[in-house]
Design a protein around this motif. Sequence first.
Motif, mmCIF file in Angstrom:
data_model
loop_
_atom_site.group_PDB
_atom_site.id
_atom_site.type_symbol
_atom_site.label_atom_id
_atom_site.label_comp_id
_atom_site.label_asym_id
_atom_site.label_seq_id
_atom_site.Cartn_x
_atom_site.Cartn_y
_atom_site.Cartn_z
ATOM 1 N N TYR A 16 -9.491 -2.827 5.265
ATOM 2 C CA TYR A 16 -9.043 -2.132 4.060
ATOM 3 C C TYR A 16 -10.006 -1.029 3.604
ATOM 4 O O TYR A 16 -9.545 0.074 3.280
ATOM 5 C CB TYR A 16 -8.773 -3.147 2.938
ATOM 6 N N PRO A 45 -8.543 -8.488 5.470
ATOM 7 C CA PRO A 45 -9.021 -7.495 4.495
ATOM 8 C C PRO A 45 -10.143 -6.595 5.022
ATOM 9 O O PRO A 45 -10.459 -5.585 4.403
ATOM 10 C CB PRO A 45 -9.517 -8.356 3.338
ATOM 11 N N GLU A 46 -10.708 -6.935 6.174
ATOM 12 C CA GLU A 46 -11.871 -6.188 6.666
ATOM 13 C C GLU A 46 -11.565 -4.730 7.013
ATOM 14 O O GLU A 46 -12.456 -3.886 6.985
ATOM 15 C CB GLU A 46 -12.510 -6.901 7.858
ATOM 16 N N ARG A 71 -2.545 -2.763 -7.116
ATOM 17 C CA ARG A 71 -3.473 -3.757 -7.680
ATOM 18 C C ARG A 71 -2.711 -4.763 -8.538
ATOM 19 O O ARG A 71 -2.956 -5.978 -8.463
ATOM 20 C CB ARG A 71 -4.567 -3.057 -8.492
ATOM 21 N N ILE A 129 -0.525 -8.759 2.294
ATOM 22 C CA ILE A 129 -0.396 -9.956 1.469
ATOM 23 C C ILE A 129 0.812 -10.744 1.971
ATOM 24 O O ILE A 129 1.918 -10.207 2.070
ATOM 25 C CB ILE A 129 -0.179 -9.588 -0.025
ATOM 26 N N ARG A 167 -4.285 -2.226 11.619
ATOM 27 C CA ARG A 167 -3.527 -2.816 10.514
ATOM 28 C C ARG A 167 -2.201 -3.409 10.978
ATOM 29 O O ARG A 167 -1.841 -4.521 10.576
ATOM 30 C CB ARG A 167 -3.280 -1.751 9.449
ATOM 31 N N GLU A 217 -4.234 -12.950 1.142
ATOM 32 C CA GLU A 217 -4.502 -11.685 1.821
ATOM 33 C C GLU A 217 -4.925 -11.971 3.254
ATOM 34 O O GLU A 217 -5.660 -12.923 3.525
ATOM 35 C CB GLU A 217 -5.595 -10.896 1.104
ATOM 36 N N ARG A 232 -2.443 -3.715 0.471
ATOM 37 C CA ARG A 232 -3.121 -4.726 1.285
ATOM 38 C C ARG A 232 -2.077 -5.521 2.067
ATOM 39 O O ARG A 232 -0.890 -5.455 1.772
ATOM 40 C CB ARG A 232 -3.942 -5.657 0.398
ATOM 41 N N THR A 262 -0.605 -6.959 -6.207
ATOM 42 C CA THR A 262 -1.471 -7.874 -5.457
ATOM 43 C C THR A 262 -1.895 -9.050 -6.323
ATOM 44 O O THR A 262 -1.813 -10.207 -5.894
ATOM 45 C CB THR A 262 -2.707 -7.126 -4.915
#
Length: 167
Positions: free
Chosen positions: A43, A40-41, A24, A97, A152, A37, A95, A27
Motif C-alpha cells: 500500500y 498491506p505491505e 478511509r 479488504i 496488488r 485487510e 486497500r 475501510t
Amino acid sequence: MMWPSVALLAFVTLQRLGELVLARRNTAALLARGAREVAPEHYPAMVALHAGCIIGLWLLAPGRSVGLFWFLVFMGLQALRLWVLATLKERWTTRIIILPGAPLVTSGPYRFLRHPNYAIVVGEIAALPLAFGLPLYALVFSLLNAFVLLIRMRAENTALESAMILK
C-alpha cells in the motif's frame, strides 16, 4: 493560458483527496463489521506512486495546453470511475479488504471485468499526462503502475479465491 491545466490538476487532486477520505471511512466501517485487510505491505508503494504522479504533474504541467482528445478520454474514465464507486458503495476502498461472507460483486462494471477500477486507473495514469503532452511521463508512470498493480492484483485475487473457498 495557464488556467485549463491548473483547473484539471486541481480537479484531479481534489478528487483523489476526496477518494482517500471516502476510502478511509469505508475501510473503518468494513473493519468494524469483521473485515480484514490483506497484503498491506504494498500500500505505501501504491500511495507513493499516485502521489508522485500528481505532484510531478503539478511541477511539469501548469501552463501547458490541454489536448482535447486525451482530456475527453480522461473525463470518460472519470464517468467509469463513478460507476465503480456507485456499484461498490460502502465496499469501495483503496486497500484490499475482505469481508467474510460477503458475496463477490458481479453487477455494474464487474459484469464485464474482474477488476474494472484497475483498468480505469491504467487508463488514467496514461491519459492525464498525455492530455498535457507528456508522453514519456505517461510511459514511466504507466510502467511503475503496472509493477504495483501486478503485485496488488495477485494479492487481491489470492484473497478473493481464499474467501470464496472459506464460504
